[in-house]
Design a protein around this motif. Structure first.
Motif, PDB file in Angstrom:
ATOM      1  N   HIS A 702     -10.484  11.527  30.940  1.00 41.11           N
ATOM      2  CA  HIS A 702     -11.091  12.419  29.966  1.00 41.11           C
ATOM      3  C   HIS A 702     -12.391  13.006  30.512  1.00 41.11           C
ATOM      4  O   HIS A 702     -13.190  12.290  31.126  1.00 41.11           O
ATOM      5  CB  HIS A 702     -11.397  11.683  28.663  1.00 41.11           C
ATOM      6  CG  HIS A 702     -10.216  10.989  28.064  1.00 41.11           C
ATOM      7  ND1 HIS A 702      -9.294  11.619  27.266  1.00 41.11           N
ATOM      8  CD2 HIS A 702      -9.807   9.698  28.162  1.00 41.11           C
ATOM      9  CE1 HIS A 702      -8.365  10.760  26.891  1.00 41.11           C
ATOM     10  NE2 HIS A 702      -8.654   9.579  27.429  1.00 41.11           N
ATOM     11  N   TYR A 728     -19.596  14.765  29.537  1.00 45.08           N
ATOM     12  CA  TYR A 728     -18.932  13.463  29.461  1.00 45.08           C
ATOM     13  C   TYR A 728     -17.941  13.319  30.610  1.00 45.08           C
ATOM     14  O   TYR A 728     -17.124  14.221  30.869  1.00 45.08           O
ATOM     15  CB  TYR A 728     -18.195  13.313  28.131  1.00 45.08           C
ATOM     16  CG  TYR A 728     -17.335  12.073  28.035  1.00 45.08           C
ATOM     17  CD1 TYR A 728     -17.906  10.831  27.762  1.00 45.08           C
ATOM     18  CD2 TYR A 728     -15.960  12.146  28.235  1.00 45.08           C
ATOM     19  CE1 TYR A 728     -17.119   9.690  27.679  1.00 45.08           C
ATOM     20  CE2 TYR A 728     -15.164  11.014  28.148  1.00 45.08           C
ATOM     21  CZ  TYR A 728     -15.752   9.780  27.879  1.00 45.08           C
ATOM     22  OH  TYR A 728     -14.965   8.658  27.801  1.00 45.08           O
ATOM     23  N   GLY A 730     -15.130  10.438  31.853  1.00 44.56           N
ATOM     24  CA  GLY A 730     -14.451   9.228  31.407  1.00 44.56           C
ATOM     25  C   GLY A 730     -14.361   8.159  32.484  1.00 44.56           C
ATOM     26  O   GLY A 730     -14.741   8.352  33.639  1.00 44.56           O
ATOM     27  N   ALA A 753     -17.177   4.981  31.739  1.00 46.41           N
ATOM     28  CA  ALA A 753     -17.443   6.334  31.265  1.00 46.41           C
ATOM     29  C   ALA A 753     -18.944   6.520  31.038  1.00 46.41           C
ATOM     30  O   ALA A 753     -19.682   5.557  30.812  1.00 46.41           O
ATOM     31  CB  ALA A 753     -16.679   6.590  29.969  1.00 46.41           C
TER      32      ALA A 753
END
Length: 807
Positions: A702, A728, A730, A753
């Protein structure tokens, strides 16, 4: 099988063309061009027939075509983010083409300002000048206003704003590696997936991003246009161009760890037909890492000459001198055969020798000749080259650090160069066969890459150095060696390669709602046998591997359905090819691996382009991955790792979402999300083969990004700007993927993450702007890893401020 598939696709397209051509006599066509007040084409302007709900978007050259229009009288309307709509009345007759043109009150420079603010500019790396809704693959553009507002200096920081893109690490931390859809692209021109103004570029030493006009990304398979490139993405850095009005800006950027960086940008006309631009910057800073320093000088001059309104010549060049400290990061220890990042090691600890250096000088030049035959046909020819020289010296790779932290440091000396040359020509045109519209691209290119590397003997105390000293990365007590042993080059290896290609692509508008894109490329890549020169005697020998030629066809076919002028659904097939090393069981050179990609998605542009919302899903499968052969030709077990077979398989599945919006001229936002599952889906039983089902390293499942900026214009707050950005990454693995029969328990290094949050505030008064940013405000600690040794911590909380004056 591939040839049959391609033939079938084109046969189906031909049948559709023939069967719908009969409609030409019962409907009409509306065609035209939209230009700015100074005669430049207005790209990506929305054009619509109000009464019929038919619409399209102007292409890169400002032209538009509306096909299959029922005879009658209509209101033709053009709209663009930030501009007032314009309308004209047009009468359409059966079997006839009606031409109607528009001239905007804005000039090209003013329109460019609006495009940047509105985030609607198309991706020019696609070569054909297709409107964004006509491009059947996911794309991304990071505009100059985003680069300025986020105070971006590095390419990787810009690409964090593109969904599904993540950063990994390059050896010694002296450049960036970028990953998307399970595939990564590195720094060398040989990797062939990073371009500057459409020309192959080497990105060693970090390219200067603060001076770019934009960064463009094409995701997925792009072999049709560029040949042997990454299956994950290609990147194009677009430099700022000359302008025929006087202006520019000067700025000073300062920041944590002693950063100071002046930037100068000056442009204007030298004569009526000749314009120039000169951009320069100097950067000097220390680092949150002990010992590490940066010293960079960058200059980017360019000239634009108008032979006429139809013919222009753009000449560009740049020079980068980067002096960096090679940095292996914090290192990893081996505990019970497993590499682990020490939990209590400080973010600042430096484990290379204190005198280590990596000095790079890079120069490039290009010339682009563009000729517009008429409103529908254009040709451009691009020629360019780049020279990259790197001089480095420091500790060897720290991949054998004991569990107690002791490391016997060796030394590694490097002196390398890479010379790239590019020549490409592209012909684009728009025409009709009956009521069916065509947007054609025909082109050819040639890219040559020659690398030169020197081999060194390192002498200290009259003998060759195998171990320089011993340190403890967990407890670095005691004095380290500081002398620099003599390093003498004894051999030079030269490795040339040439890749050429011819390609054709056609976007066929069967109606205003249904379009088909089809194309194919033939590529040939020649890897020339290396030459090894003995520097003491001058004698030359040839490498063990003879000249190797790889050839491949790369088709692409896509169906595009646009039920509304603001919405486009697409489904496509394309492939990439991967050059393999080694031989097969019969001693023949291993053929390229063909990587198939299937992609589908939907793109939307609302409120005259103020809001875009795109979603795409994909599957990328390499069904003939090269892996070590299990048996030799005689049926006996194979023990030669150079003998390989195309029997493995990897599969990459994923999803990407991009939403961008210009809420007003005061506010914009960017939101992106990417999911990827890249794993081995078929491997052999041979020792050393990878494990089926294991996710490939350095590929997070992700990724996400979000940015919001707002500029106040209310009394008392006018000129105040605030913004926030979150990125972000992951959970993923560093290190190496596990193999069958390995002695280690696990060769991977697990990484958690992490999210970084940046806050920005600024104020503008007349021509002066002050912008300040606090990045990674939570002081998040995580790592970017190259293999299992360059384990570099991400930057801690720090500030950056830029004071600029525009004139």
């Amino acid at each position: 099988m591939k040839a049959l598939f391609t033939t079938t696709c084109y046969t189906a397209i031909l049948i559709l063309i023939l069967t719908t051509a009969t409609l030409a006599q019962t409907t009409g066509i509306v065609r035209g061009i939209v230009k700015t007040s100074d005669g430049s084409p207005a790209s990506y302007v929305t054009v619509s027939l109000v009464e019929s709900k038919k619409g399209t978007t102007t292409t890169e050259d400002g032209t538009f075509t509306l096909s299959s229009v029922t005879p009658g009288t209509y209101t033709l309307r053009i709209t663009f983010v930030g501009l007032q709509p314009q309308t004209k009345t047009v009468t359409v007759s059966a079997g006839q083409t009606t031409t109607i043109n528009f001239i905007l009150s804005e000039n090209a420079s003013q329109l460019d300002e609006v495009e940047v603010t509105g985030q609607t500019k198309g991706v020019t790396i696609g070569k054909a000048g297709l409107a964004p809704l006509d491009v059947p693959q996911m794309t991304g553009v990071v505009s100059n206003i985003v680069i300025e507002n986020q105070q971006i200096s590095r390419l990787g920081d810009a690409l964090r704003n593109v969904s599904g893109v993540s950063l990994t690490q390059q050896r010694q931390g002296v450049s960036e590696t970028i990953s998307a859809r399970g595939y990564s692209i590195g720094v060398g021109g040989g990797s062939g997936s990073i371009f500057k103004n459409g020309i192959l570029t080497n990105t060693s030493g970090y390219p200067e991003a603060s001076t770019l006009e934009s960064v463009e990304v094409l995701k997925g398979a792009s072999s049709l246009l560029y040949g042997n490139v990454s299956g994950g993405l290609i990147v194009n850095m677009v430099t700022k161009k000359p302008r025929y009005d006087w202006g520019g800006d000067v700025s000073m950027r300062v920041g944590s760890f002693g950063l100071y960086k002046p930037i100068v940008d000056l442009y204007g006309p030298l004569t009526k037909n000749l314009a120039f631009r000169v951009i320069g910057t100097y950067e000097k800073s220390n680092s949150y890492r002990d010992i590490v320093k940066t010293d960079r000088l960058y200059v980017n001059p360019s000239l634009l000459y108008k032979f006429s309104q139809k013919t222009t010549l753009l000449v560009e060049g740049d020079y980068l001198n980067a002096k960096l400290t090679p940095d292996f990061g914090v290192g990893a220890v081996i505990v019970n055969t497993v590499s682990q990042i020490p939990s209590d090691i400080p973010r600042s600890r430096f484990i290379n020798v204190a005198w280590a250096y990596n000095n790079m000088k890079q120069g490039s030049a290009s010339a682009t000749l563009t000729h517009q035959f008429n409103d529908r046909w254009k040709v451009n020819v691009i020629a360019g080259g780049q020279q990259t020289d790197i001089d480095s010296y420091g500790a060897g790779v720290p991949n054998s650090v004991a569990a107690n932290g002791t490391w016997n440091r060796s030394l590694s000396r490097g002196l390398t160069s890479e010379r790239n040359s590019t020549l490409q020509a592209n012909l684009t045109g728009r025409f009709n066969t009956g009521s069916i519209g065509h947007q054609l691209l025909f082109g050819a290119d040639r890219v040559g890459v020659t690398t030169t590397s020197n081999s060194f003997s390192i002498i200290s105390g009259g003998k060759a150095v195998t171990t320089y000293d011993q340190i403890n990365i967990l407890n670095p007590l005691g004095a380290e060696r500081t002398d620099i042993p003599e390093a003498t080059a004894y051999a030079r290896t030269t490795s040339p390669s040439v890749r050429t290609g011819i390609y054709v692509q056609d976007l066929i508008a069967l109606s205003n709602k249904v379009k088909v894109l089809g194309g194919v490329r033939w590529s040939s890549q020649k890897t020339v046998q290396t030459t090894i020169r003995d520097l003491a005697t001058g004698a030359e020998t040839r490498g063990a591997t003879a000249d190797k030629v790889d050839q491949a066809f790369s088709p692409k076919v896509a169906l595009i359905y646009q039920p509304l002028q603001t919405t486009s659904f697409f489904a496509s097939y394309a492939n990439n090819f991967v050059i393999n090393s080694g031989i097969d069981v019969n001693g023949q050179v291993l053929a390229p691996s063909i990587v198939d990609q299937y992609e589908a998605g939907v793109k939307n542009e609302f409120f005259s382009g103020r809001l875009t919302a795109n979603l795409g899903v994909y599957r990328i499968r390499n069904s003939n991955l090269a892996q070590m052969a299990l048996f030799a030709a005689d049926g006996t077990p194979n023990a030669n790792t150079n003998v390989r077979e195309l029997t493995g398989q990897t599969t990459s599945d994923g999803l990407e979402v991009d939403i961008t919006g210009t809420l007003s001229r005061n506010a914009y936002f960017i939101v992106g999300y990417g999911y990827n599952y890249m794993r081995y889906t078929k491997t052999s039983d041979a020792k050393g083969s990878y494990l089926e089902g294991e996710r490939l390293t350095n590929n997070p499942a992700h990724t996400g990004n979000a940015t919001l900026f707002y500029t106040f214009d209310q009394p008392g707050l006018r000129g105040l700007k605030v913004g926030a950005s979150a990125f972000y990454t992951g959970a993923r693995f560093g290190g190496y993927n596990n193999t069958k029969g390995q002695t280690q328990t696990d060769r991977r290094i697990p990484l958690s993450a992490f999210t970084t949050l940046d806050l920005t505030a600024g104020y503008s008064w007349k021509n002066v702007t002050l912008l300040a940013k606090l990045s990674n405000i939570t002081n998040e600690l995580n790592y970017l890893i190259h293999d299992n040794y360059s384990i570099n911590p991400i930057p801690p909380r720090q500030y950056t401020a830029t004071l600029s004056y525009k004139f």
